[in-house]
Design an enzyme around this catalytic site. Structure first.
Site, PDB file in Angstrom:
ATOM      1  CE  LYS A 120      -4.559   0.943   0.065  1.00 14.71           C
ATOM      2  NZ  LYS A 120      -5.531  -0.115  -0.517  1.00 14.71           N
TER       3      LYS A 120
HETATM    4  P1  NAD Z   1     -13.213   7.427  -3.420  1.00  7.84           P
HETATM    5  O1  NAD Z   1     -11.937   8.468  -3.129  1.00  7.84           O
HETATM    6  O2  NAD Z   1     -13.246   7.317  -4.819  1.00  7.84           O
HETATM    7  O3  NAD Z   1     -14.239   7.542  -2.597  1.00  7.84           O
HETATM    8  C1  NAD Z   1     -14.304   7.765  -1.183  1.00  7.84           C
HETATM    9  C2  NAD Z   1     -15.515   8.365  -0.539  1.00  7.84           C
HETATM   10  O4  NAD Z   1     -15.768   8.466   0.596  1.00  7.84           O
HETATM   11  C3  NAD Z   1     -15.929   9.725  -1.028  1.00  7.84           C
HETATM   12  O5  NAD Z   1     -17.461   9.826  -1.530  1.00  7.84           O
HETATM   13  C4  NAD Z   1     -15.580  10.412   0.116  1.00  7.84           C
HETATM   14  O6  NAD Z   1     -16.565  11.915   0.197  1.00  7.84           O
HETATM   15  C5  NAD Z   1     -16.162   9.775   1.249  1.00  7.84           C
HETATM   16  N1  NAD Z   1     -15.619   9.811   2.350  1.00  7.84           N
HETATM   17  C6  NAD Z   1     -14.609  10.321   2.673  1.00  7.84           C
HETATM   18  N2  NAD Z   1     -14.390  10.865   4.249  1.00  7.84           N
HETATM   19  C7  NAD Z   1     -15.522  10.265   4.625  1.00  7.84           C
HETATM   20  C8  NAD Z   1     -16.366  10.337   5.832  1.00  7.84           C
HETATM   21  N3  NAD Z   1     -15.623  10.640   7.090  1.00  7.84           N
HETATM   22  N4  NAD Z   1     -17.501   9.866   5.864  1.00  7.84           N
HETATM   23  C9  NAD Z   1     -18.280   9.367   5.101  1.00  7.84           C
HETATM   24  N5  NAD Z   1     -17.777   9.391   3.674  1.00  7.84           N
HETATM   25  C10 NAD Z   1     -16.429   9.881   3.548  1.00  7.84           C
HETATM   26  O7  NAD Z   1     -12.360   6.175  -2.626  1.00  7.84           O
HETATM   27  P2  NAD Z   1     -12.814   4.642  -3.410  1.00  7.84           P
HETATM   28  O8  NAD Z   1     -11.800   4.240  -4.067  1.00  7.84           O
HETATM   29  O9  NAD Z   1     -14.345   4.383  -3.330  1.00  7.84           O
HETATM   30  O10 NAD Z   1     -12.385   3.849  -1.630  1.00  7.84           O
HETATM   31  C11 NAD Z   1     -13.303   3.790  -0.720  1.00  7.84           C
HETATM   32  C12 NAD Z   1     -12.948   2.507   0.390  1.00  7.84           C
HETATM   33  O11 NAD Z   1     -12.751   1.485  -0.517  1.00  7.84           O
HETATM   34  C13 NAD Z   1     -11.509   2.773   0.794  1.00  7.84           C
HETATM   35  O12 NAD Z   1     -11.299   2.183   2.238  1.00  7.84           O
HETATM   36  C14 NAD Z   1     -10.383   1.954  -0.059  1.00  7.84           C
HETATM   37  O13 NAD Z   1      -9.418   1.416   0.692  1.00  7.84           O
HETATM   38  C15 NAD Z   1     -11.376   0.925  -0.272  1.00  7.84           C
HETATM   39  N6  NAD Z   1     -11.070   0.108  -1.542  1.00  7.84           N
HETATM   40  C16 NAD Z   1     -10.946   0.728  -2.568  1.00  7.84           C
HETATM   41  C17 NAD Z   1     -10.875   0.121  -3.951  1.00  7.84           C
HETATM   42  C18 NAD Z   1     -11.008   0.835  -5.226  1.00  7.84           C
HETATM   43  O14 NAD Z   1     -10.681  -0.194  -6.315  1.00  7.84           O
HETATM   44  N7  NAD Z   1     -11.067   1.826  -5.567  1.00  7.84           N
HETATM   45  C19 NAD Z   1     -10.481  -1.327  -3.693  1.00  7.84           C
HETATM   46  C20 NAD Z   1     -10.463  -2.010  -2.320  1.00  7.84           C
HETATM   47  C21 NAD Z   1     -10.923  -1.370  -1.561  1.00  7.84           C
END
Ligand code: NAD
Length: 430
Positions: A120
């Protein structure tokens, strides 16, 4: 509390560490290490990151000043293959958080049985206050600083919070410029135009929904009309909400970092997405009540998908969760103390290393396609993803039933034993 004895490097979780992601990740490992009677040398190795790189990233800002950002890249473990994991840009990034996320990547790759180790990366910054040019310069300098550990057979980054296909495009270009030829397979989640995979953008949300569908089937709950609440309306949350709506579920609440919205009669996900694209937030969406981010977790619903950040479900609110199924789209949204409460209340939790493994699975497909220079249709990608997710879900469910443990412990039993088996075979070098 960790009970496993075995030397100085065994850590007991203190109260103050209850929300430290690395302490949580180690505790989760400890919980299954005892049950698996893990080989002691492998266990000690697995508690520590294989390597940690910390870099200073100077960026010429638009006003001509220079700002220096701190970046990290952590390789947790490489027993099963090259390092794989996202890069996140967020003001709250810490080395402990990145290290925990790297460990979770090791388990995730092992659980869906793809040949990667866990990694990461993160930069302590607020991209929302940076122009696109500043983000590009930061990404390119970060890539240059990390060149020594990156590579298609060494370490392959992907998008995470606040990074996307464009970010991956900059990493790919910078890496390629430095080595003098194009190396598309150094990143995944890149744009289609430069060798990305069809279906990658939606893969995490799609995989998450697949695990929800399998869970509903197992619990004999009809998907049509199921009420869903989603915290986080980004790549994972927005796609998951849209796909659940496509299955005739009712999306009753969604939120982002600015707050949430609730409508017991259901929200139109596409319209909410259009509203967010225009205004930068979901709050204020016409015809819905405004709720806080905490309240989104507690609304009356059947399925809850936390898809934002860590430490959202704790012992303080676990009693108030009303969903029957919690699918962890985000990494680490539930702390161990809350796990116990949810389990005792009969809530079916699909752990992060299973529920959000669709992203890394299609990243693996993207990497394979890039190395073969032979690309698949979106249907092929989605079909292969469905097969992998279904198998991982049912493998985990089987262990959960057989061992009488929750789905998280079951997933860890599988993932850690696969990783440990590889470690035992490799031995300790030299
Ligand atoms: P992203 O940046 O596209 O979206 C994150 C979202 O969370 C946004 O809408 C943001 O406004 C919201 N957010 C941030 N802080 C917040 C809070 N305190 N309360 C509520 N909402 C909040 O990110 P993503 O890629 O969708 O990732 C989200 C989660 O999924 C993370 O934990 C990431 O590690 C995990 N994840 C992502 C992927 C991927 O392929 N993108 C894969 C596995 C896991």
């Amino acid at each position: 509390m960790s009970q496993l004895s075995g030397g100085n490097d065994v850590m007991v979780m203190e109260v103050g560490e209850a929300l430290n992601p690395l302490a949580i990740a180690r505790q989760q490992l400890d919980n299954v290490a005892e049950r698996l009677n893990l080989n002691q040398s492998v266990y000690k190795l697995l508690r520590h990151p294989r390597r940690t790189v910390s870099v200073s990233v100077p960026v010429v800002m638009d006003d001509g000043s220079v700002q220096v950002f701190t970046g990290y890249r952590v390789h947790h473990n490489l027993f099963r293959g090259p390092a794989k994991g996202g890069i996140r840009y967020h003001p709250d990034v810490t080395l402990d958080e990145v290290s925990a996320l790297a460990m979770w990547m090791t388990w995730k790759c092992a659980l869906v049985d793809i040949p990667f180790g866990g990694a990461k990366g993160g930069v302590v910054c607020n991209p929302k206050e940076m122009s696109l040019g500043e983000q590009e310069r930061m990404t390119r300098r970060l890539t240059s600083e990390l060149m020594i550990i990156l590579g298609p057979d060494k370490d392959i980054p992907a998008p995470d919070v606040n990074t996307n296909a464009q970010t991956m495009g900059w990493i790919l270009d910078t890496y390629s410029m430095n080595v003098g030829h194009s190396v598309p397979s150094v990143v995944t989640g890149k744009p289609l135009a430069v060798g990305g995979s069809r279906g990658r953008e939606e893969a995490t949300g799609r995989g998450c929904v697949r695990t929800v569908l399998e869970a509903l089937k197992h619990l004999e709950i009809e998907v049509e009309g199921v009420r869903v609440a989603v915290q986080g309306f980004g790549n994972v949350g927005r796609i998951a909400a849209g796909l659940m709506q496509g299955r005739r579920a009712s999306i009753v609440a969604v939120s982002d970092s600015q707050g949430g919205i609730y409508n017991p009669n259901g929200l139109d996900v596409e319209k909410v997405a259009a509203y967010k694209a225009e205004t930068g937030q979901v709050a204020g969406f016409p015809g819905a009540d405004e709720v806080t981010n905490e309240e989104v977790l507690e609304v009356d619903c059947d399925v809850l998908i936390p898809a934002a950040l860590e430490n959202q479900i704790t012992e303080r609110n676990a009693d108030r969760i009303r969903a029957s199924v919690v699918a962890e789209g985000a990494n680490g949204p539930t702390i161990p103390a809350a796990d116990e409460i949810l389990y005792d209340r009969g809530i079916f939790l699909i752990p992060d290393i299973l529920a959000n493994a669709g992203g890394v699975t299609v990243s693996y497909f993207e990497w394979v396609q890039g190395l073969m220079q032979f690309f698949w249709s979106e249907e092929e990608v989605n079909e292969k993803l469905r097969t992998v997710m279904r198998k991982a879900f049912h493998d985990t469910l089987e262990v959960s039933i057989r061992e009488k443990v929750d789905m998280r412990v079951a997933a860890y039993l599988l993932a850690v034993s696969r990783t440990a088996e590889a470690g035992k075979t490799l031995g300790v070098y030299p």
